[in-house]
Motif scaffolding. Sequence first.
Motif, PDB file in Angstrom:
ATOM      1  N   ASP A 242       0.806  -1.214   0.000  1.00  0.00           N
ATOM      2  CA  ASP A 242       0.000   0.000   0.000  1.00  0.00           C
ATOM      3  C   ASP A 242       0.842   1.269   0.000  1.00  0.00           C
ATOM      4  OD1 ASP A 242      -2.704   1.329   0.361  1.00  0.00           O
ATOM      5  OD2 ASP A 242      -1.654   2.076   2.139  1.00  0.00           O
TER       6      ASP A 242
ATOM      7  N   TYR B 195      -3.447   3.174  -7.384  1.00  0.00           N
ATOM      8  CA  TYR B 195      -4.314   2.001  -7.451  1.00  0.00           C
ATOM      9  C   TYR B 195      -5.126   1.938  -8.743  1.00  0.00           C
ATOM     10  CZ  TYR B 195      -3.409   0.077  -2.799  1.00  0.00           C
ATOM     11  OH  TYR B 195      -2.822  -0.523  -1.713  1.00  0.00           O
TER      12      TYR B 195
ATOM     13  N   LYS C 123      -7.260  -3.259   2.909  1.00  0.00           N
ATOM     14  CA  LYS C 123      -7.051  -2.201   1.928  1.00  0.00           C
ATOM     15  C   LYS C 123      -7.427  -2.678   0.525  1.00  0.00           C
ATOM     16  CE  LYS C 123      -5.088   1.180   2.798  1.00  0.00           C
ATOM     17  NZ  LYS C 123      -5.467   2.564   3.192  1.00  0.00           N
TER      18      LYS C 123
ATOM     19  N   ARG D  53     -10.446  -1.432  -1.989  1.00  0.00           N
ATOM     20  CA  ARG D  53     -10.121  -0.898  -3.313  1.00  0.00           C
ATOM     21  C   ARG D  53     -10.727  -1.711  -4.448  1.00  0.00           C
ATOM     22  NH1 ARG D  53      -7.515   4.188  -3.809  1.00  0.00           N
ATOM     23  NH2 ARG D  53      -6.256   4.521  -1.921  1.00  0.00           N
TER      24      ARG D  53
END
Length: 243
Positions: A95, A102, A143, A147
């Motif tokens: 991350d 992303y 995460k 996403r």
Amino acid sequence: MVCAGVILLAGCAGAAGERLGADGRGQSPTHASSDVRGPDRDDGDGRDALPPVVDHIRTRDRVVFLTYDDGAERDPGFVGLVRERRLPVSMFLTDSVVGPGYGHFARLRAVGASIQNHTLDHPALRGLPYAGQRAEICGQQHKLRSRFGIRPHLFRPPYGAYDTTTLRAAADCGIRAVVLWRASLGPDGALTYTRGEPGLRPGDVISVPSGETASLTLTERTERLLREIEGRGLRVGRLENYL
């Protein structure tokens, strides 16, 4: 045993193929002769089985596996290459390295790449307490789920450094296999090997590290690698289908 095939990994910060020992110093990785490494269970307290550690998969298929680490390189041409060649690559993302990038990996996922776990902040996990290791692994699971709406099942520890605590934390975060590598692609496009005779063979996992100092783009390095793979009568397989 699990495994057969070649896995291609994209470099974890540091020299291609470098891993860290318990003291955090760079060192050449030491591999057991087995394709799947690590204990089947923890220290005997009755917990669930720990995930296998793999750098090679036993298979009769003439496949290798391409894996990329970190997420530092966001070469637009690479998306086109993956789409045109229908490459089933695996992207192990960190991350703190991906940062605002992303969207690039969403485009890669849309053309067939898989998204996997490489921790939140890229620390050397070996020797760290359980709580810290679990926070790094589970934190990136959360995460990636936020996403992409997915829950990765594969994990690569930064620098290839891990211990039994890492395996326990990974299992508790929903990881099914810890993926290392037998071959690593250097910035100049040359392969180095962590164990065994040099040369790609069916079932190998290949790591493609981030090439901050590379003279070739990620697309160019991958194209060169594909020529070597195909020259040996091999093709790229989807890692998840073999684990």
